[in-house]
Write a protein that holds these residues in place. Sequence first.
Motif, mmCIF file in Angstrom:
data_model
loop_
_atom_site.group_PDB
_atom_site.id
_atom_site.type_symbol
_atom_site.label_atom_id
_atom_site.label_comp_id
_atom_site.label_asym_id
_atom_site.label_seq_id
_atom_site.Cartn_x
_atom_site.Cartn_y
_atom_site.Cartn_z
ATOM 1 N N ALA A 63 9.637 16.174 -4.254
ATOM 2 C CA ALA A 63 10.401 17.231 -3.596
ATOM 3 C C ALA A 63 9.624 17.840 -2.433
ATOM 4 N N SER A 64 8.317 17.997 -2.588
ATOM 5 C CA SER A 64 7.525 18.608 -1.529
ATOM 6 C C SER A 64 7.342 17.670 -0.338
ATOM 7 N N ARG A 65 7.371 16.360 -0.568
ATOM 8 C CA ARG A 65 7.164 15.400 0.518
ATOM 9 C C ARG A 65 8.467 14.934 1.153
ATOM 10 N N PHE A 66 9.587 15.091 0.456
ATOM 11 C CA PHE A 66 10.840 14.520 0.945
ATOM 12 C C PHE A 66 11.310 15.185 2.241
ATOM 13 N N GLY A 67 11.025 16.457 2.415
ATOM 14 C CA GLY A 67 11.460 17.151 3.621
ATOM 15 C C GLY A 67 10.881 16.525 4.879
ATOM 16 N N ALA A 68 9.596 16.182 4.846
ATOM 17 C CA ALA A 68 8.963 15.560 6.010
ATOM 18 C C ALA A 68 9.552 14.176 6.275
ATOM 19 N N THR A 69 9.784 13.404 5.221
ATOM 20 C CA THR A 69 10.378 12.087 5.390
ATOM 21 C C THR A 69 11.807 12.186 5.908
ATOM 22 N N LEU A 70 12.572 13.142 5.382
ATOM 23 C CA LEU A 70 13.951 13.319 5.836
ATOM 24 C C LEU A 70 14.005 13.691 7.309
ATOM 25 N N VAL B 213 7.122 10.841 1.781
ATOM 26 C CA VAL B 213 7.177 10.069 0.541
ATOM 27 C C VAL B 213 6.493 8.715 0.718
ATOM 28 N N GLY B 214 6.623 8.104 1.898
ATOM 29 C CA GLY B 214 5.990 6.814 2.135
ATOM 30 C C GLY B 214 4.482 6.878 2.012
ATOM 31 N N ARG B 215 3.893 7.887 2.614
ATOM 32 C CA ARG B 215 2.439 8.045 2.504
ATOM 33 C C ARG B 215 2.041 8.383 1.077
ATOM 34 N N LEU B 216 2.874 9.153 0.385
ATOM 35 C CA LEU B 216 2.608 9.454 -1.021
ATOM 36 C C LEU B 216 2.555 8.174 -1.843
ATOM 37 N N ALA B 217 3.462 7.224 -1.556
ATOM 38 C CA ALA B 217 3.471 5.950 -2.280
ATOM 39 C C ALA B 217 2.194 5.162 -2.019
ATOM 40 N N VAL B 218 1.733 5.155 -0.765
ATOM 41 C CA VAL B 218 0.501 4.439 -0.438
ATOM 42 C C VAL B 218 -0.692 5.069 -1.151
ATOM 43 N N GLU B 219 -0.767 6.383 -1.143
ATOM 44 C CA GLU B 219 -1.863 7.062 -1.837
ATOM 45 C C GLU B 219 -1.836 6.759 -3.332
ATOM 46 N N ALA B 220 -0.636 6.696 -3.906
ATOM 47 C CA ALA B 220 -0.526 6.383 -5.330
ATOM 48 C C ALA B 220 -0.966 4.953 -5.619
ATOM 49 N N LEU B 221 -0.616 4.024 -4.736
ATOM 50 C CA LEU B 221 -1.033 2.636 -4.927
ATOM 51 C C LEU B 221 -2.544 2.496 -4.858
ATOM 52 N N VAL B 222 -3.162 3.157 -3.902
ATOM 53 C CA VAL B 222 -4.614 3.071 -3.753
ATOM 54 C C VAL B 222 -5.316 3.636 -4.985
ATOM 55 N N ALA B 223 -4.781 4.732 -5.525
ATOM 56 C CA ALA B 223 -5.407 5.391 -6.675
ATOM 57 C C ALA B 223 -4.937 4.837 -8.014
ATOM 58 N N ARG B 224 -4.036 3.826 -8.001
ATOM 59 C CA ARG B 224 -3.452 3.283 -9.234
ATOM 60 C C ARG B 224 -2.798 4.396 -10.059
ATOM 61 N N ASP B 225 -2.119 5.265 -9.369
ATOM 62 C CA ASP B 225 -1.421 6.378 -10.011
ATOM 63 C C ASP B 225 -0.046 5.878 -10.450
ATOM 64 N N PHE B 226 0.022 5.283 -11.646
ATOM 65 C CA PHE B 226 1.222 4.587 -12.086
ATOM 66 C C PHE B 226 2.457 5.487 -12.180
ATOM 67 N N PRO B 227 2.382 6.702 -12.735
ATOM 68 C CA PRO B 227 3.587 7.541 -12.758
ATOM 69 C C PRO B 227 4.129 7.847 -11.360
ATOM 70 N N MET B 228 3.232 8.085 -10.403
ATOM 71 C CA MET B 228 3.681 8.371 -9.045
ATOM 72 C C MET B 228 4.290 7.122 -8.403
ATOM 73 N N ILE B 229 3.726 5.963 -8.671
ATOM 74 C CA ILE B 229 4.292 4.719 -8.142
ATOM 75 C C ILE B 229 5.690 4.497 -8.705
ATOM 76 N N ARG B 230 5.822 4.648 -10.020
ATOM 77 C CA ARG B 230 7.138 4.492 -10.637
ATOM 78 C C ARG B 230 8.129 5.490 -10.055
ATOM 79 N N GLY B 231 7.703 6.730 -9.902
ATOM 80 C CA GLY B 231 8.596 7.760 -9.384
ATOM 81 C C GLY B 231 9.072 7.487 -7.977
ATOM 82 N N THR B 232 8.168 7.059 -7.095
ATOM 83 C CA THR B 232 8.564 6.785 -5.708
ATOM 84 C C THR B 232 9.510 5.592 -5.627
ATOM 85 N N VAL B 233 9.266 4.557 -6.430
ATOM 86 C CA VAL B 233 10.144 3.386 -6.399
ATOM 87 C C VAL B 233 11.543 3.751 -6.903
#
Length: 308
Positions: A92-99, A260-280
Amino acid sequence: MFSYVIRKILYSVPVIWGVVTVVFILMAVVPGDPARLMMGQRGDPATLARIRADLGLDLPLHRQYFRFLGDMARGDLGTSYRNNERVTTALASRFGATLRLAFWAMVVAAVIGVAAGILSAVKQYSLFDYSAMFIAISGVSAPVFWVGLLLLLVFAYGFHIIPGVGYGDGDWRYLVLPVITLGVRPAALIARLTRSCMLEVMSQDYIRTARAKGLAERVVILKHAFKNALIPVVTIIGTQVAELLSGAVLTETIFAWPGVGRLAVEALVARDFPMIRGTVIFMALLFLVANLLVDLSYGFIDPRIRYD
């Protein structure tokens, strides 16, 4: 129309379930222990076991799956392993910038693409037609990261005309280069499709009849030809909107855009599985909503279309 919307939503349920299942399986088979990543390499086994129990990673895989489905049904996409932030809160916090980025990129792409496509069709085989289609093909072929880096090199670091990277507290100058980078490919696709649809429509008998009646060429082109060529154009615009909202990964990474796109990349780099699942899952929902809106727009464009 209401029953049609309900059917489309029901048809979307298996799609979402399939996306959720595939994402869960992929995250389960990817090498790496999230508990170890959270604790670091020097933690003791007791702490590691406690973290795994808190995360539910000590459960059998099928129980983890049904637990995840239950949480998702309640709107809970989990908690980030990296910073202990709720996934829904982060999205929710990142979607505004992407939108904001996707909206202006789509406005620029639609205006330029539709205008170039109409003019190319009207001036078929002219110098403008050949030039516009050459640029369109180049825009489709050029990778997003190449376009972004080239714009940064020329306008930000070469001539120092526009700020390079960052959000800049919402300053519009920071929006220019990301919008151009993200809008190049959709503009090229829209221009090519608009041209082909316009050429097909302009060869129809009713266009010749309109001209024979003495209507102004502007009226023939915009009111008769373009209006009847609009459905495929709206379709491509709708799908591109979904792609821009969900696929701005490279653009946001290049320009350090907090979306949101950058959030997904950061999650992939950190292996943050819940964040990866959430963004997808969030991106999949965006595609479904965009397709539904495109389907509903057909009835407003062409009154002959019914949703019975």
